[in-house]
Design a protein around this motif. Structure first.
Motif, PDB file in Angstrom:
ATOM      1  N   LYS A  62       3.266  -3.727   0.622  1.00 25.33           N
ATOM      2  CA  LYS A  62       1.942  -3.191   0.413  1.00 25.33           C
ATOM      3  C   LYS A  62       1.406  -3.803  -0.985  1.00 25.33           C
ATOM      4  O   LYS A  62       0.439  -3.873  -1.238  1.00 25.33           O
ATOM      5  CB  LYS A  62       1.618  -1.982   0.606  1.00 25.33           C
ATOM      6  N   GLN A  63       2.280  -3.981  -2.050  1.00 26.37           N
ATOM      7  CA  GLN A  63       2.000  -4.234  -3.257  1.00 26.37           C
ATOM      8  C   GLN A  63       1.466  -5.921  -3.308  1.00 26.37           C
ATOM      9  O   GLN A  63       0.822  -6.447  -4.269  1.00 26.37           O
ATOM     10  CB  GLN A  63       3.166  -4.233  -4.400  1.00 26.37           C
ATOM     11  N   ARG A  64       2.095  -6.687  -2.507  1.00 25.11           N
ATOM     12  CA  ARG A  64       1.889  -7.848  -2.486  1.00 25.11           C
ATOM     13  C   ARG A  64       0.482  -8.395  -1.743  1.00 25.11           C
ATOM     14  O   ARG A  64      -0.045  -7.689  -0.850  1.00 25.11           O
ATOM     15  CB  ARG A  64       2.832  -8.838  -1.574  1.00 25.11           C
ATOM     16  N   ALA A  65      -0.076  -9.611  -1.945  1.00 34.14           N
ATOM     17  CA  ALA A  65      -1.286 -10.102  -1.122  1.00 34.14           C
ATOM     18  C   ALA A  65      -0.689 -10.511   0.173  1.00 34.14           C
ATOM     19  O   ALA A  65       0.451 -10.773   0.673  1.00 34.14           O
ATOM     20  CB  ALA A  65      -1.515 -11.428  -1.713  1.00 34.14           C
ATOM     21  N   ASP A  70      -2.415  -9.937   9.196  1.00 38.22           N
ATOM     22  CA  ASP A  70      -1.342  -9.174   9.032  1.00 38.22           C
ATOM     23  C   ASP A  70      -1.292  -7.875   9.363  1.00 38.22           C
ATOM     24  O   ASP A  70      -2.182  -7.158   8.681  1.00 38.22           O
ATOM     25  CB  ASP A  70      -0.524  -9.427   7.508  1.00 38.22           C
ATOM     26  N   TRP A  71      -0.315  -7.095  10.318  1.00 42.98           N
ATOM     27  CA  TRP A  71      -0.632  -5.738  10.647  1.00 42.98           C
ATOM     28  C   TRP A  71      -0.683  -4.869   9.315  1.00 42.98           C
ATOM     29  O   TRP A  71      -1.285  -3.874   9.328  1.00 42.98           O
ATOM     30  CB  TRP A  71       0.400  -5.490  11.612  1.00 42.98           C
ATOM     31  N   ASP A  75      -2.851  -1.726   8.705  1.00 47.83           N
ATOM     32  CA  ASP A  75      -2.435  -0.264   8.761  1.00 47.83           C
ATOM     33  C   ASP A  75      -1.931   0.295   7.495  1.00 47.83           C
ATOM     34  O   ASP A  75      -1.441  -0.495   6.683  1.00 47.83           O
ATOM     35  CB  ASP A  75      -1.085  -0.401   9.570  1.00 47.83           C
ATOM     36  N   CYS A  76      -2.501   1.332   7.186  1.00 51.98           N
ATOM     37  CA  CYS A  76      -2.350   2.251   6.186  1.00 51.98           C
ATOM     38  C   CYS A  76      -1.523   3.615   6.105  1.00 51.98           C
ATOM     39  O   CYS A  76      -1.348   4.249   5.191  1.00 51.98           O
ATOM     40  CB  CYS A  76      -3.486   2.174   5.145  1.00 51.98           C
ATOM     41  N   GLU A  77      -1.330   3.941   7.254  1.00 45.88           N
ATOM     42  CA  GLU A  77      -1.031   5.326   7.487  1.00 45.88           C
ATOM     43  C   GLU A  77       0.615   5.185   7.904  1.00 45.88           C
ATOM     44  O   GLU A  77       1.220   4.424   8.351  1.00 45.88           O
ATOM     45  CB  GLU A  77      -1.299   6.158   8.671  1.00 45.88           C
ATOM     46  N   ARG A  90      -1.480   8.072   3.540  1.00 47.81           N
ATOM     47  CA  ARG A  90      -2.052   6.960   3.631  1.00 47.81           C
ATOM     48  C   ARG A  90      -1.910   6.316   2.343  1.00 47.81           C
ATOM     49  O   ARG A  90      -1.708   6.724   1.246  1.00 47.81           O
ATOM     50  CB  ARG A  90      -3.660   7.414   3.502  1.00 47.81           C
ATOM     51  N   VAL A  91      -1.610   4.806   2.560  1.00 48.26           N
ATOM     52  CA  VAL A  91      -1.264   4.219   1.511  1.00 48.26           C
ATOM     53  C   VAL A  91      -2.530   3.395   0.812  1.00 48.26           C
ATOM     54  O   VAL A  91      -3.186   2.874   1.665  1.00 48.26           O
ATOM     55  CB  VAL A  91      -0.245   2.813   1.641  1.00 48.26           C
TER      56      VAL A  91
END
Length: 105
Positions: A62-65, A70-71, A75-77, A90-91
């Motif tokens: 999640k830190q990268r581009a 891309d799923w 998605d952030c949960e 949640r991210v």
């Protein structure tokens, strides 16, 4: 001049608890991941080890581009593994830092 890498700062927030809260966390509790590897929790609060273990493997990605399709970009949960608690995190991306690559772990 050394190469640089763009890395997003992240916040993991307890979004909701759909069951019974055993760990003592509540919606709004959070931790921040900054400068690639620094975890911080607000003073006087805590973050459940099992909830952290559930979200931890996703954080470097999640830190990268990420590509738009891309799923992981959509998605952030993430759910805590305790089935009775049903804690959902949640991210969030807080911003991007440009860090010298040789300073990254």
């Amino acid at each position: 001049m050394s190469d640089h890498t763009e890395v997003a700062d992240l916040r993991v927030v307890v979004d909701r608890i759909e069951g019974r809260s055993v760990c003592g966390m509540r919606p709004g509790d959070h931790l921040d991941l900054t400068r690639s590897s620094r975890l911080t929790i607000p003073p006087g609060r805590h973050f459940c080890l099992y909830a952290l273990a559930a979200v931890l493997p996703l954080l470097p990605a999640k830190q990268r581009a990420l590509a738009d399709g891309d799923w992981l970009a959509r998605d952030c949960e993430v759910a805590c593994p305790d089935p009775e608690e049903r804690l959902v995190m949640r991210v969030e991306r807080l911003g991007v830092q440009r860090i010298p690559t040789d300073e990254l772990t």
